[in-house]
Motif scaffolding. Structure first.
Motif, PDB file in Angstrom:
ATOM      1  N   ARG A   1     -20.356  -4.177 -21.909  1.00  0.00           N
ATOM      2  CA  ARG A   1     -20.761  -5.580 -21.759  1.00  0.00           C
ATOM      3  C   ARG A   1     -22.276  -5.657 -21.880  1.00  0.00           C
ATOM      4  O   ARG A   1     -22.991  -4.881 -21.245  1.00  0.00           O
ATOM      5  CB  ARG A   1     -20.317  -6.124 -20.405  1.00  0.00           C
ATOM      6  CG  ARG A   1     -20.702  -7.583 -20.245  1.00  0.00           C
ATOM      7  CD  ARG A   1     -20.091  -8.180 -19.011  1.00  0.00           C
ATOM      8  NE  ARG A   1     -20.800  -7.765 -17.808  1.00  0.00           N
ATOM      9  CZ  ARG A   1     -20.439  -8.156 -16.590  1.00  0.00           C
ATOM     10  NH1 ARG A   1     -19.385  -8.925 -16.429  1.00  0.00           N
ATOM     11  NH2 ARG A   1     -21.110  -7.754 -15.542  1.00  0.00           N
TER      12      ARG A   1
ATOM     13  N   ASP B   1     -25.687  -8.745 -18.163  1.00  0.00           N
ATOM     14  CA  ASP B   1     -25.323  -9.978 -17.456  1.00  0.00           C
ATOM     15  C   ASP B   1     -26.315 -10.151 -16.314  1.00  0.00           C
ATOM     16  O   ASP B   1     -25.970  -9.976 -15.145  1.00  0.00           O
ATOM     17  CB  ASP B   1     -23.890  -9.881 -16.941  1.00  0.00           C
ATOM     18  CG  ASP B   1     -23.413 -11.194 -16.319  1.00  0.00           C
ATOM     19  OD1 ASP B   1     -24.083 -12.217 -16.512  1.00  0.00           O
ATOM     20  OD2 ASP B   1     -22.376 -11.186 -15.629  1.00  0.00           O
TER      21      ASP B   1
ATOM     22  N   ARG C   1     -28.177 -17.172 -16.969  1.00  0.00           N
ATOM     23  CA  ARG C   1     -27.581 -15.846 -16.809  1.00  0.00           C
ATOM     24  C   ARG C   1     -26.749 -15.474 -18.031  1.00  0.00           C
ATOM     25  O   ARG C   1     -26.512 -16.305 -18.910  1.00  0.00           O
ATOM     26  CB  ARG C   1     -26.758 -15.749 -15.512  1.00  0.00           C
ATOM     27  CG  ARG C   1     -25.702 -16.783 -15.310  1.00  0.00           C
ATOM     28  CD  ARG C   1     -24.785 -16.418 -14.141  1.00  0.00           C
ATOM     29  NE  ARG C   1     -24.099 -15.143 -14.371  1.00  0.00           N
ATOM     30  CZ  ARG C   1     -23.002 -14.747 -13.715  1.00  0.00           C
ATOM     31  NH1 ARG C   1     -22.470 -15.534 -12.788  1.00  0.00           N
ATOM     32  NH2 ARG C   1     -22.431 -13.597 -13.970  1.00  0.00           N
TER      33      ARG C   1
ATOM     34  N   MET D   1     -16.237 -12.401 -22.468  1.00  0.00           N
ATOM     35  CA  MET D   1     -15.690 -12.534 -21.122  1.00  0.00           C
ATOM     36  C   MET D   1     -15.223 -13.972 -20.992  1.00  0.00           C
ATOM     37  O   MET D   1     -15.971 -14.893 -21.324  1.00  0.00           O
ATOM     38  CB  MET D   1     -16.784 -12.311 -20.071  1.00  0.00           C
ATOM     39  CG  MET D   1     -17.390 -10.946 -20.024  1.00  0.00           C
ATOM     40  SD  MET D   1     -16.366  -9.783 -19.147  1.00  0.00           S
ATOM     41  CE  MET D   1     -16.416 -10.393 -17.470  1.00  0.00           C
TER      42      MET D   1
ATOM     43  N   GLU E   1     -14.974 -16.442 -18.502  1.00  0.00           N
ATOM     44  CA  GLU E   1     -15.356 -16.720 -17.120  1.00  0.00           C
ATOM     45  C   GLU E   1     -15.761 -18.172 -16.947  1.00  0.00           C
ATOM     46  O   GLU E   1     -15.660 -18.723 -15.869  1.00  0.00           O
ATOM     47  CB  GLU E   1     -16.497 -15.813 -16.624  1.00  0.00           C
ATOM     48  CG  GLU E   1     -17.002 -14.835 -17.618  1.00  0.00           C
ATOM     49  CD  GLU E   1     -18.025 -13.843 -17.101  1.00  0.00           C
ATOM     50  OE1 GLU E   1     -17.841 -13.306 -16.008  1.00  0.00           O
ATOM     51  OE2 GLU E   1     -19.012 -13.617 -17.822  1.00  0.00           O
TER      52      GLU E   1
ATOM     53  N   ASP F   1     -15.850 -14.735 -11.767  1.00  0.00           N
ATOM     54  CA  ASP F   1     -16.596 -15.944 -12.120  1.00  0.00           C
ATOM     55  C   ASP F   1     -15.664 -17.088 -12.492  1.00  0.00           C
ATOM     56  O   ASP F   1     -15.945 -18.245 -12.184  1.00  0.00           O
ATOM     57  CB  ASP F   1     -17.573 -15.654 -13.266  1.00  0.00           C
ATOM     58  CG  ASP F   1     -18.849 -15.012 -12.745  1.00  0.00           C
ATOM     59  OD1 ASP F   1     -19.348 -15.483 -11.713  1.00  0.00           O
ATOM     60  OD2 ASP F   1     -19.314 -14.035 -13.345  1.00  0.00           O
TER      61      ASP F   1
ATOM     62  N   ARG G   1     -19.474 -17.800  -5.362  1.00  0.00           N
ATOM     63  CA  ARG G   1     -18.849 -16.563  -4.894  1.00  0.00           C
ATOM     64  C   ARG G   1     -19.735 -15.783  -3.933  1.00  0.00           C
ATOM     65  O   ARG G   1     -19.278 -14.859  -3.264  1.00  0.00           O
ATOM     66  CB  ARG G   1     -18.449 -15.686  -6.088  1.00  0.00           C
ATOM     67  CG  ARG G   1     -19.601 -15.082  -6.856  1.00  0.00           C
ATOM     68  CD  ARG G   1     -19.155 -14.506  -8.188  1.00  0.00           C
ATOM     69  NE  ARG G   1     -19.169 -13.066  -8.224  1.00  0.00           N
ATOM     70  CZ  ARG G   1     -19.148 -12.331  -9.335  1.00  0.00           C
ATOM     71  NH1 ARG G   1     -19.054 -12.919 -10.523  1.00  0.00           N
ATOM     72  NH2 ARG G   1     -19.169 -11.037  -9.302  1.00  0.00           N
TER      73      ARG G   1
HETATM   74 MG    MG Z   1     -18.734 -12.333 -14.294  1.00  0.00          MG
END
Ligand code: MG
Ligand code: PEP
Length: 746
Positions: free
Chosen positions: A495, A498, A521, A592, A594, A618, A628
């Motif tokens: 990935r 992030d 982000r 992803m 999310e 997420d 979260r």
């Molecule tokens: Mg995430």
């Protein structure tokens, strides 16, 4: 307002929660000109105990029976009472020994937290005069601040050292452990007394020798860590070295010596000065770096003392829980990992290097733990890394309970690890692919040892976070290549960074945002800092070295333009590398899932994507609008919420229609309760922390696809998370190996 801010600031400097509330009641009394200000909080029995008072005699314990007196009325009615002549009220309750008969006015307000009354704040005065509206508003405002603090107070009904004292901290790394405490053997620089220097020239020479000695030591430790845990963790030693060699640091020490301080005092003042500079920074990550400078200071002081006796040498054979105020990676490099049961650190948080380190080692860690009395060497402790808490003075029965739990978890782990080569196949023949989530070099081997089919999520931000500066392309290639080489032909999903939002990198510009989770982000950050993404993509493609097993995963994609730009950059990186003569194969690409908005775009993206991965952590936060990371609404965060399950069903259906492979790589994939649903919904690839692989493999082998699909059908009719959980638990309870999947807790 000014008054309120200054009261809370003063309280913030208190060392214990008790001192904090004492400061507050004294300050309220002074601000309102009342004779008394008292705080009552409920005991476990429901009675209300007086825990702090300005003006009442608290030498005798004062406890009001549940529901009695004006305090009882406020607790039940949940509103303020502001009256004169309280003793003429029918439910007035005289507190023996308090001498409160002299007070003729009473104003009490409830402290409410998350719907519960957690205390009552009362002011009383000799004057027969009702508290004015402004005063009452001030009291209510302070009560809402106090409501957040009272949870940290010990239960007033329990004498301080009666046993099973639970102290709450932050979960640094999961797991349970218990054993004797061993303090980190550091010279505590903060306890150095003021000292003067007779011979500054000699002190200056001593400083140069000391500095050289510490640097040699640091480089030796760096080598040990690099060999055992990989380069990403060893870079902290370079950071220490840089700090030590920084002219600003050295100049300050030398100036202190010239001004007459002896070496330890000069060192103490210098470390304190730089530590405060970090603490003043707004950026939370940079603020946390004050730990590094303090750890370095302790290390230098320890070397100065010649106290080389490390904790490892205290008793070479016994296991222990390492405790300390500010434990650094360098404190534990020479400790034998098999004796280190857990780490308890009174400073720091989940982002601290030591927490990252504990996770990689698979030992529990509790961070930011504010103990009310010092922990003695040898004191027996229970460490609960799952809940982020420590239990002191545990009773024999609690120890026995935890012992049983730890032993049964260990037995289960051994039993399950022995099954690592068995296929993750359901009883009716459906194969699942179980992969590991990783981020540190230290995670690589545990995943393979536990039979991971690959790495489903390599969080590249972790190696970036464990450093003090951006890694070069070459350095990234080295890190990624280790992972890719270790997994051979097995797939590795890399990935891209992030970071941003609540995961800033200390060495990059950080913008303070109102809603970091909704902000800068993932790809939003890397597409704005495109040089980072280009370098990273080049490093991934180079590390893959033409292998088909490496995949690229883009986080937080929510718009077509973002995806297109990412793909353009990847194509460009491949073109550049091919021209430069590197063996180059364009990795397969996925996103992803999310951000819920991305789901509707999947049909448009079909030709551009090779797979998708559901980031349930997420996805839940964005679907339910629950942060979260929030301590306040955290209790509402539940990925079994029907909306999340329905959304995953929708994503899997769309992906199946489009012929897109789909995996789940959030925490949901490691929770047996949810995994049955995911399998029933049609997910065939799960990625989880490597420690959970054996358990989930066993679960897959214990169920049939048919029964999982039936369970999903029932779950889709439930309208609460608890309803869905109940169904799933009932299902797990009917399995032969049920005790594995429904873990006992003490
Ligand atoms: Mg995430
Ligand atoms: C997720 O969001 O589920 C995920 C795996 O990503 P992270 O937890 O790193 O945000």
């Amino acid at each position: 307002m000014l008054e309120l801010t200054s009261i809370m600031q003063r309280a913030g400097h208190a060392k214990t929660p008790e001192e904090q509330v004492r400061i507050i009641v004294d300050a309220i009394s002074a601000a309102l000109g009342t004779d008394v200000c008292s705080l009552y909080i409920p005991c476990a029995s429901g009675d209300m105990a007086l825990v702090a008072s300005h003006g009442l005699n608290t030498r005798h314990p004062i406890v009001l029976p549940q529901g009695s007196g004006l305090v009882g009325r406020i607790t039940t009615a949940r509103h303020s009472i502001n009256i004169i002549d309280p003793d003429s009220e029918p439910d007035y309750f005289y507190l023996p020994h308090s001498r409160e008969e002299q007070f003729h006015s009473f104003c009490g307000v409830p402290l409410v937290k998350q719907g519960r009354v957690v205390g009552v704040l009362v002011v009383q005065s000799r004057r027969r005069e009702i508290l004015d509206a402004q005063g009452e508003a001030f009291l209510s405002t302070l009560a809402s601040h106090l409501a957040l603090l009272v949870d940290n107070l010990p239960d007033p009904a329990v004498p301080a050292v009666i046993g099973n004292e639970t102290i709450h901290g932050l979960a640094g790394a999961p797991g349970l452990a218990m054993g004797p405490a061993r303090k980190v053997a550091t010279g505590d620089l903060r306890s150095v007394p003021e000292g003067h220097c007779e011979d500054p020239v000699l002190a200056m020479q001593q400083w140069q020798t000391l500095k050289a000695e510490v640097i040699t030591d640091l480089m030796r430790e760096r080598h040990v860590v690099e060999m055992s845990l990989g380069q990403s963790l060893s870079t902290i030693f370079d950071a220490y070295r840089m700090l030590l060699e920084d002219p600003a640091f050295t100049n300050r020490i030398e100036r202190e010596i010239r001004d007459g301080s002896d070496l330890p005092w000069a060192l103490r003042n210098t470390v304190q000065f730089f530590s405060e500079q970090f603490l003043d920074m707004e950026d939370p990550y940079l603020r946390a770096r004050h730990e590094d400078i303090e750890q370095l200071g302790d290390k230098v002081y320890q070397t100065w003392l010649g106290d080389k006796e490390s904790t490892a040498n205290a008793d070479p054979d016994s296991e222990f829980v390492l405790i300390g105020n500010n434990i650094g990676v360098s404190d534990i490099v020479s400790l034998p990992a098999e004796q280190l049961l857990a780490i308890v650190c009174s400073s720091g948080a989940a982002l601290s290097h030591i927490a990252i380190f504990a996770n990689a080692l698979g030992i529990p860690a509790v961070m930011g733990l504010q103990e009310t009395r010092p922990i003695a060497d040898g004191e027996y402790l229970i460490v609960d890394g799952d809940l982020g808490q420590l239990i002191r003075d545990p009773s024999d029965s609690l120890i026995a309970e935890y012992r049983e739990l730890i032993d049964s978890r260990r037995n289960l782990e051994r039993q399950l690890e022995a099954e690592k080569d068995l296929r993750a196949r359901t009883s009716d023949g459906v194969d699942m692919q179980l992969m590991a989530n990783s981020g540190l070099q230290a995670d690589i081997m545990p995943g393979l040892r536990r039979g991971a089919d690959g790495i489903g999520l390599f969080r590249t931000e972790v190696p970036f976070m464990a450093r003090q500066g951006l890694p070069s392309e070459e350095e990234q290639v080295a890190v990624y290549r280790q992972v890719v080489d270790a997994y051979g032909d097995k797939p590795v999903y890399m990935r891209t960074l992030d970071i941003g939002g609540d995961k800033p990198l200390p060495y990059l510009p950080h913008v303070v945002e109102e809603n970091p989770a909704l902000g800068w982000r993932g790809v939003r950050f890397t597409l704005d800092n495109v040089q980072l993404l280009v370098t990273q993509l080049r490093a991934i493609v180079r590390a893959a070295g033409g292998r088909e097993s490496v995949y690229v995963l883009f986080p937080m994609v929510s718009m077509t333009e973002e995806l297109d730009r990412c793909l353009e950059l990847l194509d460009d990186a491949c073109r550049q590398l091919a021209q430069e003569g590197y063996p180059c194969l364009r990795p397969r690409v996925g996103v992803m899932l999310e951000v819920p908005g991305a789901v509707s775009l999947l049909p448009f993206w079909r030709e551009r994507l090779d797979f998708i991965s559901i980031g349930s952590n997420d996805l839940t936060q964005y679907l339910l609008a629950i942060d979260r990371n929030s301590r306040v609404v955290g209790k509402l965060y539940d990925p079994l919420h029907p909306a999340v399950i329905h959304e995953i069903a929708r994503i899997v259906n769309v992906a199946n229609q489009l012929g897109l492979p789909v995996s789940v790589c959030g925490e949901l994939a490691s929770d047996p309760v949810a995994v049955v649903l995911l399998i029933g919904l049609g997910v065939r690839q799960l990625s989880m922390s490597s420690a959970r692989l054996p358990l989930i493999r066993s679960l897959v082998r214990s169920i049939s696809m048919q029964s999982a699909q039936n369970l999903v059908q029932q779950a889709m009719t439930r309208d609460t998370a608890s309803g869905i959980r109940h169904l799933c638990l009932e299902y797990l309870g009917g399995l032969e190996r049920k005790e594995q999947f429904i873990p006992a807790s003490p």
